[in-house]
Write an enzyme that holds these catalytic residues in place. Structure first.
Site, PDB file in Angstrom:
ATOM      1  N   LYS A 157       0.842  -1.201   0.000  1.00 40.11           N
ATOM      2  CA  LYS A 157       0.000   0.000   0.000  1.00 40.11           C
ATOM      3  C   LYS A 157       0.882   1.259   0.000  1.00 40.11           C
ATOM      4  O   LYS A 157       2.110   1.170   0.188  1.00 40.11           O
ATOM      5  CB  LYS A 157      -0.916  -0.049   1.226  1.00 40.11           C
TER       6      LYS A 157
ATOM      7  N   TYR B 157     -12.047  -2.812  -3.707  1.00 45.48           N
ATOM      8  CA  TYR B 157     -12.590  -2.977  -2.348  1.00 45.48           C
ATOM      9  C   TYR B 157     -14.124  -2.977  -2.338  1.00 45.48           C
ATOM     10  O   TYR B 157     -14.720  -2.607  -1.334  1.00 45.48           O
ATOM     11  CB  TYR B 157     -12.052  -1.856  -1.450  1.00 45.48           C
TER      12      TYR B 157
ATOM     13  N   PHE C 153     -15.448   2.605   7.367  1.00 46.25           N
ATOM     14  CA  PHE C 153     -14.069   2.989   7.051  1.00 46.25           C
ATOM     15  C   PHE C 153     -13.788   2.999   5.547  1.00 46.25           C
ATOM     16  O   PHE C 153     -12.643   3.266   5.139  1.00 46.25           O
ATOM     17  CB  PHE C 153     -13.074   2.059   7.765  1.00 46.25           C
TER      18      PHE C 153
ATOM     19  N   ARG D 159      -1.499 -14.700   3.629  1.00 51.42           N
ATOM     20  CA  ARG D 159      -2.237 -13.908   4.626  1.00 51.42           C
ATOM     21  C   ARG D 159      -1.564 -14.022   5.995  1.00 51.42           C
ATOM     22  O   ARG D 159      -1.510 -13.056   6.746  1.00 51.42           O
ATOM     23  CB  ARG D 159      -3.688 -14.399   4.722  1.00 51.42           C
TER      24      ARG D 159
ATOM     25  N   THR E 240      -5.442  -7.997  10.268  1.00 53.50           N
ATOM     26  CA  THR E 240      -5.829  -6.684   9.734  1.00 53.50           C
ATOM     27  C   THR E 240      -5.359  -5.564  10.666  1.00 53.50           C
ATOM     28  O   THR E 240      -4.846  -4.542  10.224  1.00 53.50           O
ATOM     29  CB  THR E 240      -7.358  -6.631   9.543  1.00 53.50           C
TER      30      THR E 240
ATOM     31  N   ARG F 102       2.867  -6.976   9.073  1.00 48.89           N
ATOM     32  CA  ARG F 102       2.161  -5.952   9.861  1.00 48.89           C
ATOM     33  C   ARG F 102       2.638  -5.952  11.313  1.00 48.89           C
ATOM     34  O   ARG F 102       2.691  -4.894  11.948  1.00 48.89           O
ATOM     35  CB  ARG F 102       0.651  -6.177   9.760  1.00 48.89           C
TER      36      ARG F 102
ATOM     37  N   ASN G 229      -1.896  -0.143   7.402  1.00 49.90           N
ATOM     38  CA  ASN G 229      -1.363  -1.493   7.643  1.00 49.90           C
ATOM     39  C   ASN G 229      -0.530  -2.079   6.496  1.00 49.90           C
ATOM     40  O   ASN G 229      -0.368  -3.294   6.389  1.00 49.90           O
ATOM     41  CB  ASN G 229      -2.487  -2.436   8.095  1.00 49.90           C
TER      42      ASN G 229
ATOM     43  N   HIS H  11      -1.771  -5.441   1.361  1.00 49.47           N
ATOM     44  CA  HIS H  11      -3.026  -6.134   1.073  1.00 49.47           C
ATOM     45  C   HIS H  11      -2.696  -7.531   0.585  1.00 49.47           C
ATOM     46  O   HIS H  11      -1.729  -7.715  -0.158  1.00 49.47           O
ATOM     47  CB  HIS H  11      -3.800  -5.393  -0.033  1.00 49.47           C
TER      48      HIS H  11
ATOM     49  N   GLU I 293      -8.964 -10.251  -8.283  1.00 50.06           N
ATOM     50  CA  GLU I 293      -8.023  -9.135  -8.135  1.00 50.06           C
ATOM     51  C   GLU I 293      -6.920  -9.192  -9.198  1.00 50.06           C
ATOM     52  O   GLU I 293      -6.497  -8.155  -9.712  1.00 50.06           O
ATOM     53  CB  GLU I 293      -7.458  -9.133  -6.709  1.00 50.06           C
TER      54      GLU I 293
HETATM   55  P1  GDP Z   1      -7.504  -7.188   5.208  1.00 53.13           P
HETATM   56  O1  GDP Z   1      -8.032  -8.253   4.297  1.00 53.13           O
HETATM   57  O2  GDP Z   1      -6.751  -7.748   6.395  1.00 53.13           O
HETATM   58  O3  GDP Z   1      -6.691  -6.134   4.482  1.00 53.13           O
HETATM   59  O4  GDP Z   1      -8.773  -6.446   5.851  1.00 53.13           O
HETATM   60  P2  GDP Z   1     -10.215  -6.087   5.220  1.00 53.13           P
HETATM   61  O5  GDP Z   1     -10.367  -6.689   3.874  1.00 53.13           O
HETATM   62  O6  GDP Z   1     -11.240  -6.380   6.247  1.00 53.13           O
HETATM   63  O7  GDP Z   1     -10.131  -4.495   5.095  1.00 53.13           O
HETATM   64  C1  GDP Z   1      -9.419  -3.901   4.037  1.00 53.13           C
HETATM   65  C2  GDP Z   1      -8.575  -2.780   4.580  1.00 53.13           C
HETATM   66  O8  GDP Z   1      -9.444  -1.784   5.115  1.00 53.13           O
HETATM   67  C3  GDP Z   1      -7.673  -3.153   5.757  1.00 53.13           C
HETATM   68  O9  GDP Z   1      -6.450  -3.733   5.357  1.00 53.13           O
HETATM   69  C4  GDP Z   1      -7.476  -1.799   6.398  1.00 53.13           C
HETATM   70  O10 GDP Z   1      -6.516  -1.010   5.686  1.00 53.13           O
HETATM   71  C5  GDP Z   1      -8.836  -1.167   6.217  1.00 53.13           C
HETATM   72  N1  GDP Z   1      -9.679  -1.407   7.406  1.00 53.13           N
HETATM   73  C6  GDP Z   1     -10.305  -2.549   7.778  1.00 53.13           C
HETATM   74  N2  GDP Z   1     -10.976  -2.399   8.932  1.00 53.13           N
HETATM   75  C7  GDP Z   1     -10.764  -1.106   9.294  1.00 53.13           C
HETATM   76  C8  GDP Z   1     -11.191  -0.321  10.401  1.00 53.13           C
HETATM   77  O11 GDP Z   1     -11.903  -0.789  11.292  1.00 53.13           O
HETATM   78  N3  GDP Z   1     -10.753   0.976  10.436  1.00 53.13           N
HETATM   79  C9  GDP Z   1      -9.948   1.513   9.462  1.00 53.13           C
HETATM   80  N4  GDP Z   1      -9.564   2.792   9.559  1.00 53.13           N
HETATM   81  N5  GDP Z   1      -9.543   0.802   8.400  1.00 53.13           N
HETATM   82  C10 GDP Z   1      -9.939  -0.484   8.316  1.00 53.13           C
HETATM   83 MG    MG Z   2      -9.384  -8.059   2.725  1.00 55.50          MG
END
Ligand code: GDP
Ligand code: MG
Length: 143
Positions: free
Chosen positions: A3, A43, A51, A79, A85, A96, A106, A109, A120
């Site tokens: 990212k 996304y 968020f 992962r 996350t 992370r 974080n 992705h 993707e």
């Molecule tokens: P990932 O698969 O671990 O990347 O997580 P997700 O697919 O659930 O969310 C995508 C991205 O959205 C995450 O990597 C974070 O950058 C962001 N994100 C997810 N949950 C939150 C949250 O509760 N707050 C904020 N600010 N960002 C979030």
């Molecule tokens: Mg995800």
């Protein structure tokens, strides 16, 4: 994907290195400056989340590095190599867990299933990836 925070902090090489040293194989890599629409598509499953707007702004804040990696249990292990996350829940030794603090910054992705990886890859690399054979090293990594 690395990212914008990971690219700007100079962590692209470190992240590539971890996947290379594990034994996974790189099939595609590119520095992208994606459009808002492209990121909204990437996304799209999260578009109802509170968020989502700050996530899109974060992802628009600089270039990202997209990569396709191949290998056994790639999605699951990939992962795990990324960590949780929320970086504060991520073990040391994960990307992370080692390099960041906040969920909204974080660093990386990773596709969460083979199906989402296929979606993707088609979105980011529509002209396809490089299918190439490793010869000797393949036998050193796989039984
Ligand atoms: P990932 O698969 O671990 O990347 O997580 P997700 O697919 O659930 O969310 C995508 C991205 O959205 C995450 O990597 C974070 O950058 C962001 N994100 C997810 N949950 C939150 C949250 O509760 N707050 C904020 N600010 N960002 C979030
Ligand atoms: Mg995800």
């Amino acid at each position: 994907m690395v990212k914008p925070d990971g690219v700007e902090r100079g962590l692209v090489g470190e992240i590539i290195k971890r996947f290379e040293l594990k034994g996974y194989q790189l099939l595609a890599i590119q520095l992208f400056k994606p459009t808002r629409e492209h990121l909204q598509e990437h996304y799209k499953d999260l578009k109802e989340k509170p968020f989502f707007p700050p996530l899109i702004e974060y992802m628009l804040s600089g270039p990202v590095v997209g990569m396709v990696w191949q290998g056994r249990e790639m999605v699951k292990v990939g992962r795990r190599m990324l960590g949780e996350t929320n970086p504060l829940n991520s073990n040391p030794g994960t990307i992370r867990g080692d390099f960041c603090i906040e969920t909204g910054r974080n660093l990386c992705h990773g596709s969460d299933s083979v199906e989402s990886a296929e979606r993707e890859i088609a979105l980011w690399f529509p002209s396809g990836v490089i299918q190439w054979e490793r010869t000797k090293i393949q036998k050193l990594i796989y039984e």
